[in-house]
Design a protein around this motif. Structure first.
Motif, PDB file in Angstrom:
ATOM      1  N   PHE A  40       2.046  -6.352  -5.550  1.00  0.00           N
ATOM      2  CA  PHE A  40       0.712  -4.988  -6.546  1.00  0.00           C
ATOM      3  C   PHE A  40       1.129  -3.227  -5.462  1.00  0.00           C
ATOM      4  O   PHE A  40       0.408  -2.314  -6.016  1.00  0.00           O
ATOM      5  CB  PHE A  40      -0.460  -5.358  -6.587  1.00  0.00           C
ATOM      6  N   SER A  42       2.009   0.182  -4.861  1.00  0.00           N
ATOM      7  CA  SER A  42       2.377   1.175  -5.982  1.00  0.00           C
ATOM      8  C   SER A  42       3.465   2.405  -5.489  1.00  0.00           C
ATOM      9  O   SER A  42       3.806   2.975  -6.182  1.00  0.00           O
ATOM     10  CB  SER A  42       1.471   1.775  -6.034  1.00  0.00           C
ATOM     11  N   SER A  43       4.016   1.826  -4.490  1.00  0.00           N
ATOM     12  CA  SER A  43       4.652   2.549  -3.569  1.00  0.00           C
ATOM     13  C   SER A  43       5.970   1.661  -2.419  1.00  0.00           C
ATOM     14  O   SER A  43       5.068   1.192  -2.094  1.00  0.00           O
ATOM     15  CB  SER A  43       4.223   4.488  -2.564  1.00  0.00           C
ATOM     16  N   GLN A  46       3.136   1.359   0.848  1.00  0.00           N
ATOM     17  CA  GLN A  46       2.773   0.689   0.803  1.00  0.00           C
ATOM     18  C   GLN A  46       2.947  -0.283   1.018  1.00  0.00           C
ATOM     19  O   GLN A  46       2.611  -1.250   1.127  1.00  0.00           O
ATOM     20  CB  GLN A  46       1.453   0.959  -0.710  1.00  0.00           C
ATOM     21  N   ARG A  96       8.319  -6.277  -8.855  1.00  0.00           N
ATOM     22  CA  ARG A  96       7.411  -5.431  -9.611  1.00  0.00           C
ATOM     23  C   ARG A  96       7.310  -5.339 -10.486  1.00  0.00           C
ATOM     24  O   ARG A  96       6.368  -5.427 -11.398  1.00  0.00           O
ATOM     25  CB  ARG A  96       6.502  -4.334  -8.592  1.00  0.00           C
ATOM     26  N   LYS A 100       5.625  -6.299 -15.297  1.00  0.00           N
ATOM     27  CA  LYS A 100       4.909  -5.143 -16.871  1.00  0.00           C
ATOM     28  C   LYS A 100       5.887  -5.863 -17.888  1.00  0.00           C
ATOM     29  O   LYS A 100       6.002  -6.417 -18.146  1.00  0.00           O
ATOM     30  CB  LYS A 100       5.263  -3.645 -16.053  1.00  0.00           C
TER      31      LYS A 100
END
Length: 100
Positions: A40, A42-43, A46, A96, A100
């Motif tokens: 999870f 996002s970058s 992170q 990741r 999606k």
């Protein structure tokens, strides 16, 4: 995280250190612990923060064993924790897009 902390700080080791097989457990536990939140991220920044946090947890829990009866911190355990945290974070971050 709670289970890893309990197992790491249990006064008498619950997992056998015979032939250093517990290192596999250390690696797998920290890989799983780092993999899930990295899914999870996002970058990359992170993900790096997650990896650093997991590494600090691994070193801290292993170092905490110095204050427990019948427990001795191990550099090999720390290495397995750190390797697992790095691999788990990397795998989670790479995986990741497939969520999606």
């Amino acid at each position: 995280m709670f289970a890893i902390a309990v197992l790491s700080l249990w006064p008498q080791g619950m997992v056998s250190d015979h032939h250093h097989l517990d290192k596999i457990g250390h690696f797998l536990a920290y890989s799983a612990l780092a993999f899930l939140p990295s899914l999870f991220a996002s970058s990359l920044r992170q993900a790096a923060a997650i990896m650093i946090a997991m590494c600090l947890i691994g070193v801290g829990l292993e170092g905490g064993q110095a204050f427990l009866p019948d427990r001795v911190p191990s550099l090999l355990d720390i290495a397995a924790n750190l390797t697992g945290a790095v691999c788990g974070t990397g795998a989670g971050f790479i995986a990741r897009p497939f969520l999606k």
